[in-house]
Each structure stands twice: as C-alpha cells, then as structure tokens.
Design an enzyme around this catalytic site. Structure first.
Site, mmCIF file in Angstrom:
data_model
loop_
_atom_site.group_PDB
_atom_site.id
_atom_site.type_symbol
_atom_site.label_atom_id
_atom_site.label_comp_id
_atom_site.label_asym_id
_atom_site.label_seq_id
_atom_site.Cartn_x
_atom_site.Cartn_y
_atom_site.Cartn_z
ATOM 1 N N GLU A 1 39.001 -8.316 -5.956
ATOM 2 C CA GLU A 1 39.400 -7.835 -7.280
ATOM 3 C C GLU A 1 40.356 -6.648 -7.131
ATOM 4 O O GLU A 1 40.018 -5.528 -7.505
ATOM 5 C CB GLU A 1 38.175 -7.485 -8.152
ATOM 6 N N HIS B 1 36.939 -5.854 0.000
ATOM 7 C CA HIS B 1 37.844 -4.746 -0.287
ATOM 8 C C HIS B 1 38.600 -4.460 1.007
ATOM 9 O O HIS B 1 38.004 -4.489 2.091
ATOM 10 C CB HIS B 1 37.072 -3.496 -0.723
#
Length: 337
Positions: free
Chosen positions: A290, A252
């Site tokens: 993601e 992230h």
C-alpha cells in the site's frame, strides 16, 4: 549487468558453484570438480534435452542443476522437454519433472521450478506449521509460525552478477543504519518515520514482538542496502480495505543506500522479496502493498514486476494505492535467473 550468453559459472547458496562447458548442442555440468551431468541439446521452438549417457538414471539434483542452468541462460524459456528412459521418483514427486503422455518424455515447467523452495530458503518453511485459527484485536486469523532468525533467502542473480539475500533485522547491529536511512530526506518524505536512535529502537522492538510482522535487511553481495517489513495481511490494518486471505503477505520497502537504487536493482530485490514470501508458505496466494498513491516511481517499479493497482483508498495517515500480485501471475511470468 552481466551478459547471460557469457555465463559459465553459476554459484549456489550452499557454497559450491556449477561450472559449464556448453555449445549449441552440448552441455556438461560439473560441481566441485566432479562431473554432474552431460547432455545433448536440440534447440528450436522447444528445447529438447537428452542424456548423453544412454540408459543411465541421473540423480534428481543433477536434473535440477541442469534445469537451473538452462532457465538461467534463457529467462524467456517457459519449459524444457526431457527425454529419459526413467525419471527419479523424487523429481516427479517434487514437481521438478512432469510426465507427458509420450513414454520417456518429461517436462520441466518454469512455473513449477521456481516454486521449489531449496536451495533458496535458509530456514524451514512456515508452510509446515499447522493451521489453527485464533482471534486477536477482533480479527480471526491463523496462528503464525515462530519468526525466523538470521538469513532466510539467498540467490545468485546471474543478470546482475551479484548475490541477493535477505536476513532478519538484528536491532543492535542494524539500528544505526536504520536510523540513518529513516532520516534521509527521500525516505522521510514517504515513510514519515524520522527520529532518534531511541525512537527507532522502540519502533523495531515493537515489530520484533509482533507475531504478524517480520523485519528484514536486503543485501547485495552481503552489503546491507534496504529495509523491508513483511506482514500477514489478515491481522494488519490493510485487512478492512480488501478481502484478505488467511495467508496473504504484505510488504513495506525502503532502499537506504543511494548507490543501490535504479530499475535493474529494484527488479532484482523486489522479485527476490516476493519470491521468498511465496516460497515461505505455499498457502500464500497474494502479496500486497500500500504505497502512497502519489509515489509514482514505486508504483511503476511494482507494475514492472507484475503487481497491479486494485484501487486507491484512504488510510488515516495517507492516500494509498492497493497493489496486488497473485501467486499464479508471479510464477507464470517469473523472470528470475
């Protein structure tokens, strides 16, 4: 942005810098004022590298320094052809040099060079940790090595003319900036983690106690500018959405400081982050992410760094794009300098 053709000094993480006296056909490198290696160069489709001191056997660190210099000057160069009467055993065992069928001829491959962990890593490799499988929350995965503390990665980006480094989060030191970054309108839109100092301390404390997650601060010239989370994908919420490998890592990413945004900065820190994760454990074959499927700018940056979009899928809280970068692809197309 620095012009690589003008490069004459290349700092090393441990402190000293390589200094070069270079022409089209000659290269002399010194380290801390002492001569390291002197070479004769033959340029063409292949870059052929000859020792000026005939018959000498250079130390592996001198060979490494010369390879680093030549690859930094020419990011598109994929291999160097060395001519040596003898190559040091440790250069061959490490993969720095590879013997060819021609006696006295050796090659240094860019794909192998950038997989050598030192001097970039500031901590022992997680890959040295033995494998033992366990089950947690219904997921079978390897027991993870204890998390590092402090600086884990440092490299001088010759293209930027700046150090890029990664260190672990120190909650008492980093809480205020983390809170400021998370509460900026741009970051809230994608992370949805705005909140108070107390909420963010709880958030970081939880991750600090989680063996599958590692929180990192990205720095340019030791100035913190970004927050990253690296996680082992096998025991993460992403695992049900693809065939996660035992040592796949996920990321992230959050750039907090506005003056460190821009494609050239992204190319530097993203390649450094991925490089660190692949070096940290040589068993890691993929790095995944993601981002929100509508975050076209981040997806574009990742594609520029050789990630590909495998698919889109639905998390409970967002529609996500599954971005994947394989180890082989990263090092084969490695643009590190």
């Amino acid at each position: 942005m620095s012009n690589l053709n003008d490069l004459s000094v290349l700092p090393l993480p441990a402190g000293p810098a390589l200094n070069a006296d270079e022409s089209e056909s000659r290269l002399s490198l010194t380290l801390e004022g002492e001569s390291l290696i002197r070479l004769r160069l033959e340029r063409g489709d292949e870059l052929q590298v000859h020792l000026q001191e005939a018959g000498s056997v250079p130390a592996a660190r001198a060979l490494w320094a010369a390879c680093y210099w030549l690859f930094a000057k020419e990011p598109a160069r994929q291999h160097l052809t060395w001519y040596l009467e003898h190559a040091p055993d440790d250069a061959l065992r490490s993969g720095l040099l590879v013997a060819t069928p021609t006696p006295g001829q050796f090659r240094c491959e860019r794909t192998l060079f950038w997989q050598l962990p030192q001097p970039w890593l500031g901590q022992p490799l997680s890959g040295a940790y033995p494998q033992q499988m366990k089950i947690s929350d219904g997921k079978r995965h390897p027991v993870r090595a204890p998390k590092p503390r402090g600086e884990v990665y440092r490299r001088f980006d010759a293209r930027l003319g700046a150090w890029v480094s990664l260190r672990t989060v120190e909650i008492d030191v980093d809480l205020a900036r983390f809170n400021r970054w998370q509460n900026s309108a741009r970051v809230v839109h994608f992370w949805q983690e705005g909140g108070s100092l107390e909420q963010h301390r709880e958030y970081l404390d939880k991750l600090d106690a989680d063996p599958h997650a590692l929180t990192l601060i990205g720095c340019f010239d030791d100035e913190p500018f970004a927050y990253f989370e690296a996680y082992w994908a096998k025991e993460d919420r992403i695992a049900p959405f693809y065939d996660a490998g035992d040592y796949d890592r996920g990321i992230h990413m959050l750039v907090g400081e506005e003056h460190h945004r821009g494609p050239h900065k992204v190319a530097s820190w993203m390649s450094a982050l991925v490089h660190y994760l692949f070096l940290d454990d040589p068993r890691t074959q993929r790095v995944v992410a993601e981002p929100r499927a509508d975050n076209a700018k981040m997806i574009g940056h990742m594609q520029n760094q050789c990630f590909h979009c495998e698919k889109e899928f639905d998390f409970p809280h967002k529609r996500a794009a599954l971005m994947i970068l394989g180890r082989e692809r990263f090092f084969e197309r490695c643009g590190l300098v």
